[in-house]
Design an enzyme around this catalytic site. Structure first.
Site, PDB file in Angstrom:
ATOM      1  CG  ASP A 281     -20.397 -14.071  24.105  1.00  0.00           C
ATOM      2  OD1 ASP A 281     -20.856 -14.935  23.382  1.00  0.00           O
ATOM      3  OD2 ASP A 281     -19.554 -13.246  23.737  1.00  0.00           O
TER       4      ASP A 281
ATOM      5  CE  LYS B 111     -18.315 -22.848  27.772  1.00  0.00           C
ATOM      6  NZ  LYS B 111     -16.983 -22.620  28.265  1.00  0.00           N
TER       7      LYS B 111
ATOM      8  CG  MET C   1      -9.902 -17.573  28.992  1.00  0.00           C
ATOM      9  SD  MET C   1     -10.213 -17.978  27.274  1.00  0.00           S
ATOM     10  CE  MET C   1      -8.729 -17.361  26.486  1.00  0.00           C
TER      11      MET C   1
END
Ligand code: SAH
Length: 238
Positions: free
Chosen positions: A36, A58, A172
């Site tokens: 990632d 992403k 987060m």
């Protein structure tokens, strides 16, 4: 064909020096890497030249690969006989969905091995000079996600964390910081509770903002704090 193996490796908080020796050794001899967003690109320079790499995080403006597709890719690579590394930030099992990947591998009877990583929830505050416990000051620490499918945690959940003694560590949570701090105050945490936000922990770009539950949101907006960031609430943040 003989099945390969999948190694779930935690990369640590970012500084390449904070991966384990075992993790580095396996990276240096793997055939395929599935990764990632990594805080450092240095990990990629350790791979043998034969290694195939698959980025599943992403892309700017786009969604990351779906978890099912990642699981399938790991299975496929192993069935082709590869020594596969699945590399993730921190530790693979702290909000890292590592267990979902292992369940998928188990279902297909693919051998797997785990190499823990240093999780950001303790290392990032510590590197900023903020311990998660301190004798007579904080007797416990609680690691909480600041992001759920619905956005922030519900008012009821935040109120229950607000009533907790000890240090609260939110991962987060940057996008929901305003809701989180208001919810904790509503739940009983004094508005002047020391609170810190740490951006890019362990990297040269690390920044630390210190304030209180009441002031921290505006301070982070003003300083244009970006992700990844950790929020720590409690006396040790002072
Ligand atoms: N498995 C990871 C956490 C994944 S969730 C671990 O064990 O550390 C991702 C969140 O971790 C980010 O949103 C941020 O809150 C935190 N994080 C990870 N690395 C960080 C870093 N270097 N600095 C600040 N926060 C970090």
């Amino acid at each position: 064909m003989k099945k390969g193996v999948v190694y779930l490796i935690g990369a640590g908080p970012g500084d390449p020096g904070l991966i384990t020796l075992k993790g580095k050794e396996i990276l240096e001899s793997c055939d395929a890497l599935v990764y990632d967003n990594l805080a450092s690109k240095e990990f990629l320079s350790w791979l043998p030249s034969r290694c195939k790499t698959f980025y599943v995080g992403k892309q700017a403006g786009c969604h990351s690969m779906k978890q099912d597709q990642i699981n399938e890719l790991l299975v496929q690579l192993a069935l082709e006989g590869n020594k596969v590394v699945r590399l993730k930030g921190g530790d693979s099992f702290v909000f890292g969905r590592g267990s979902e990947e292992i369940l998928a591998l188990k279902e297909k009877e693919i051998p797997w091995e785990l190499v823990q990583g240093i999780t950001s929830c303790v290392s990032v505050p510590e590197l900023a000079g903020i311990p998660v416990t301190h004798r007579n000051v904080s007797r416990s620490f609680h690691v909480i996600t600041g992001h759920t499918l619905k956005g922030a945690q519900s008012e009821k959940e935040l109120a229950s964390y607000g009533a907790c003694e000890g240090t609260l560590v939110f991962l987060m949570g940057l996008n929901n910081l305003n809701t989180i701090s208001a919810g904790l105050i509503k739940g009983g945490k004094p508005a002047n509770t020391p609170t810190a936000v740490i951006e890019d922990g362990s990297l040269n770009s690390q920044r630390v903002i210190r304030g209180t539950l009441k002031t921290i949101y505006e301070q982070t907006v003003k300083a244009e704090i970006k992700k990844p960031a950790i929020i720590e609430v409690g006396e040790t943040a002072a």
